[in-house]
Motif scaffolding. Sequence first.
Motif, mmCIF file in Angstrom:
data_model
loop_
_atom_site.group_PDB
_atom_site.id
_atom_site.type_symbol
_atom_site.label_atom_id
_atom_site.label_comp_id
_atom_site.label_asym_id
_atom_site.label_seq_id
_atom_site.Cartn_x
_atom_site.Cartn_y
_atom_site.Cartn_z
ATOM 1 N N ILE A 28 0.772 -1.190 0.000
ATOM 2 C CA ILE A 28 0.000 0.000 0.000
ATOM 3 C C ILE A 28 0.825 1.272 0.000
ATOM 4 O O ILE A 28 1.969 1.227 0.239
ATOM 5 N N GLY A 29 0.220 2.409 -0.209
ATOM 6 C CA GLY A 29 0.894 3.662 0.036
ATOM 7 C C GLY A 29 0.463 4.758 -0.875
ATOM 8 O O GLY A 29 0.105 4.522 -1.989
ATOM 9 N N VAL A 30 0.531 6.002 -0.409
ATOM 10 C CA VAL A 30 0.250 7.148 -1.260
ATOM 11 C C VAL A 30 0.843 8.382 -0.614
ATOM 12 O O VAL A 30 0.735 8.539 0.568
ATOM 13 N N ALA A 31 1.524 9.241 -1.377
ATOM 14 C CA ALA A 31 2.137 10.499 -0.937
ATOM 15 C C ALA A 31 3.461 10.671 -1.608
ATOM 16 O O ALA A 31 4.085 9.706 -1.968
ATOM 17 N N LEU A 32 3.885 11.890 -1.750
ATOM 18 C CA LEU A 32 5.162 12.155 -2.390
ATOM 19 C C LEU A 32 5.655 13.480 -1.857
ATOM 20 O O LEU A 32 4.910 14.406 -1.792
ATOM 21 N N ALA A 33 6.939 13.569 -1.474
ATOM 22 C CA ALA A 33 7.356 14.832 -0.911
ATOM 23 C C ALA A 33 8.826 15.074 -0.958
ATOM 24 O O ALA A 33 9.346 15.513 -1.961
ATOM 25 N N GLN A 34 9.539 14.794 0.153
ATOM 26 C CA GLN A 34 10.925 15.216 0.261
ATOM 27 C C GLN A 34 11.841 14.346 -0.573
ATOM 28 O O GLN A 34 11.401 13.440 -1.244
ATOM 29 N N GLY A 35 13.120 14.596 -0.564
ATOM 30 C CA GLY A 35 14.060 13.734 -1.263
ATOM 31 C C GLY A 35 14.558 12.656 -0.333
ATOM 32 O O GLY A 35 14.975 12.920 0.775
ATOM 33 N N ALA A 36 14.522 11.409 -0.775
ATOM 34 C CA ALA A 36 15.051 10.307 0.023
ATOM 35 C C ALA A 36 15.414 9.190 -0.926
ATOM 36 O O ALA A 36 14.902 9.108 -2.025
ATOM 37 N N LEU A 37 16.304 8.343 -0.511
ATOM 38 C CA LEU A 37 16.621 7.141 -1.271
ATOM 39 C C LEU A 37 16.038 5.994 -0.480
ATOM 40 O O LEU A 37 16.560 5.618 0.556
ATOM 41 N N ALA A 38 14.916 5.459 -0.942
ATOM 42 C CA ALA A 38 14.083 4.612 -0.104
ATOM 43 C C ALA A 38 14.639 3.215 0.098
ATOM 44 O O ALA A 38 14.908 2.805 1.212
ATOM 45 N N ALA A 39 14.759 2.456 -0.975
ATOM 46 C CA ALA A 39 15.216 1.080 -0.839
ATOM 47 C C ALA A 39 16.702 1.056 -0.504
ATOM 48 O O ALA A 39 17.465 1.911 -0.926
ATOM 49 N N SER A 40 17.122 0.055 0.267
ATOM 50 C CA SER A 40 18.525 -0.074 0.644
ATOM 51 C C SER A 40 19.301 -0.863 -0.400
ATOM 52 O O SER A 40 20.421 -1.273 -0.166
ATOM 53 N N PHE A 41 18.693 -1.085 -1.560
ATOM 54 C CA PHE A 41 19.331 -1.803 -2.655
ATOM 55 C C PHE A 41 18.941 -1.111 -3.958
ATOM 56 O O PHE A 41 18.003 -0.323 -4.000
ATOM 57 N N SER A 42 19.669 -1.394 -5.038
ATOM 58 C CA SER A 42 19.326 -0.845 -6.339
ATOM 59 C C SER A 42 18.144 -1.628 -6.906
ATOM 60 O O SER A 42 18.205 -2.852 -7.038
ATOM 61 N N VAL A 43 17.058 -0.930 -7.236
ATOM 62 C CA VAL A 43 15.862 -1.619 -7.697
ATOM 63 C C VAL A 43 16.029 -2.059 -9.149
ATOM 64 O O VAL A 43 16.791 -1.468 -9.912
ATOM 65 N N GLN A 62 4.362 7.463 6.391
ATOM 66 C CA GLN A 62 4.538 7.586 4.957
ATOM 67 C C GLN A 62 5.300 8.859 4.623
ATOM 68 O O GLN A 62 5.073 9.905 5.228
ATOM 69 N N TYR A 63 6.212 8.750 3.663
ATOM 70 C CA TYR A 63 6.993 9.908 3.237
ATOM 71 C C TYR A 63 7.431 9.727 1.793
ATOM 72 O O TYR A 63 7.481 8.614 1.277
ATOM 73 N N GLY A 64 7.745 10.818 1.107
ATOM 74 C CA GLY A 64 8.176 10.764 -0.277
ATOM 75 C C GLY A 64 9.623 10.345 -0.392
ATOM 76 O O GLY A 64 10.416 10.539 0.530
ATOM 77 N N ALA A 65 9.982 9.762 -1.538
ATOM 78 C CA ALA A 65 11.334 9.250 -1.693
ATOM 79 C C ALA A 65 11.692 9.086 -3.160
ATOM 80 O O ALA A 65 10.855 9.246 -4.049
ATOM 81 N N ILE A 66 12.957 8.755 -3.382
ATOM 82 C CA ILE A 66 13.462 8.420 -4.705
ATOM 83 C C ILE A 66 14.201 7.084 -4.607
ATOM 84 O O ILE A 66 15.101 6.933 -3.794
ATOM 85 N N ASP A 67 13.777 6.112 -5.428
ATOM 86 C CA ASP A 67 14.490 4.831 -5.506
ATOM 87 C C ASP A 67 15.544 4.909 -6.600
ATOM 88 O O ASP A 67 15.260 5.350 -7.717
ATOM 89 N N HIS A 79 13.529 6.538 -9.545
ATOM 90 C CA HIS A 79 12.078 6.393 -9.555
ATOM 91 C C HIS A 79 11.473 7.130 -8.362
ATOM 92 O O HIS A 79 11.782 6.800 -7.211
ATOM 93 N N PRO A 80 10.626 8.143 -8.563
ATOM 94 C CA PRO A 80 9.940 8.777 -7.438
ATOM 95 C C PRO A 80 8.901 7.822 -6.860
ATOM 96 O O PRO A 80 8.140 7.194 -7.604
ATOM 97 N N VAL A 81 8.868 7.680 -5.545
ATOM 98 C CA VAL A 81 7.944 6.758 -4.883
ATOM 99 C C VAL A 81 7.400 7.380 -3.598
ATOM 100 O O VAL A 81 7.928 8.368 -3.092
ATOM 101 N N ALA A 82 6.345 6.786 -3.095
ATOM 102 C CA ALA A 82 5.843 7.071 -1.758
ATOM 103 C C ALA A 82 6.167 5.858 -0.893
ATOM 104 O O ALA A 82 5.734 4.749 -1.195
ATOM 105 N N VAL A 83 6.951 6.047 0.143
ATOM 106 C CA VAL A 83 7.308 4.953 1.042
ATOM 107 C C VAL A 83 6.217 4.834 2.107
ATOM 108 O O VAL A 83 5.994 5.758 2.881
ATOM 109 N N SER A 84 5.518 3.704 2.120
ATOM 110 C CA SER A 84 4.500 3.430 3.126
ATOM 111 C C SER A 84 5.049 2.386 4.087
ATOM 112 O O SER A 84 5.505 1.331 3.651
ATOM 113 N N ALA A 85 5.007 2.693 5.367
ATOM 114 C CA ALA A 85 5.635 1.822 6.363
ATOM 115 C C ALA A 85 4.629 1.428 7.439
ATOM 116 O O ALA A 85 3.799 2.243 7.858
#
Length: 220
Positions: A28-43, A62-67, A79-85
Amino acid sequence: MESQVRGGTRWKRFAVVMVPSVAATACIGVALAQGALAASFSVSGQSFKVSAQSLNGQHFSQYGAIDSGYTITGEKTLHPVAVSAFETATIQKMCQSVVTHTGLPAPFDAVTLRLEAGDSDKKAEQVSAEKLYIDVEDLGANAVFHGIDIGVAAGSITKGPAVKGDEIKQKQANPYGFAQQADSAELTDVKQTAWATTAGTFTLPGLHMALSTGTKAECY
């Protein structure tokens, strides 16, 4: 929404692309905002579809991120993503599918991997996860949030999993960026496209995996 495809791939590479997706499932998840590198691996260069009859999550953030990752042909990309935790989550009737375009003649020009699990009304027989992070690109669902706070600074999350510490340490996440949080979240008729999923524990009762030619076996 169709899973994104960036070019073709050789049949010999098919298994290499598919195997990591077994662990990359859910939610699940929805939202987009600040800069972050979400996944701890290369997608990988392929997003995947996930559907669920319902998802019940406790302690949500939930927070905005970049994979950071690759295209299907090996070029580096973002890839811009919304990280849902979620601290914990229970998912009923979960389905995941990913399509590989092989570059071969029909009927092997497209092959779909489909995973299903947790098809039960009993909570103990549904998919469950702890410390679940999902990097979402697109989401459709009916949602109810309890005790929600919208506009929280990402570094001040208190109700759900915080932005991963290594992201802030490496200056890949902005602790002052936009975030939201809730005591719990209830989602039904979930349809989403995601790039990555990580979890401390991920339990899939009744797991079934199948391969088929074409795209008709996608989850939605």
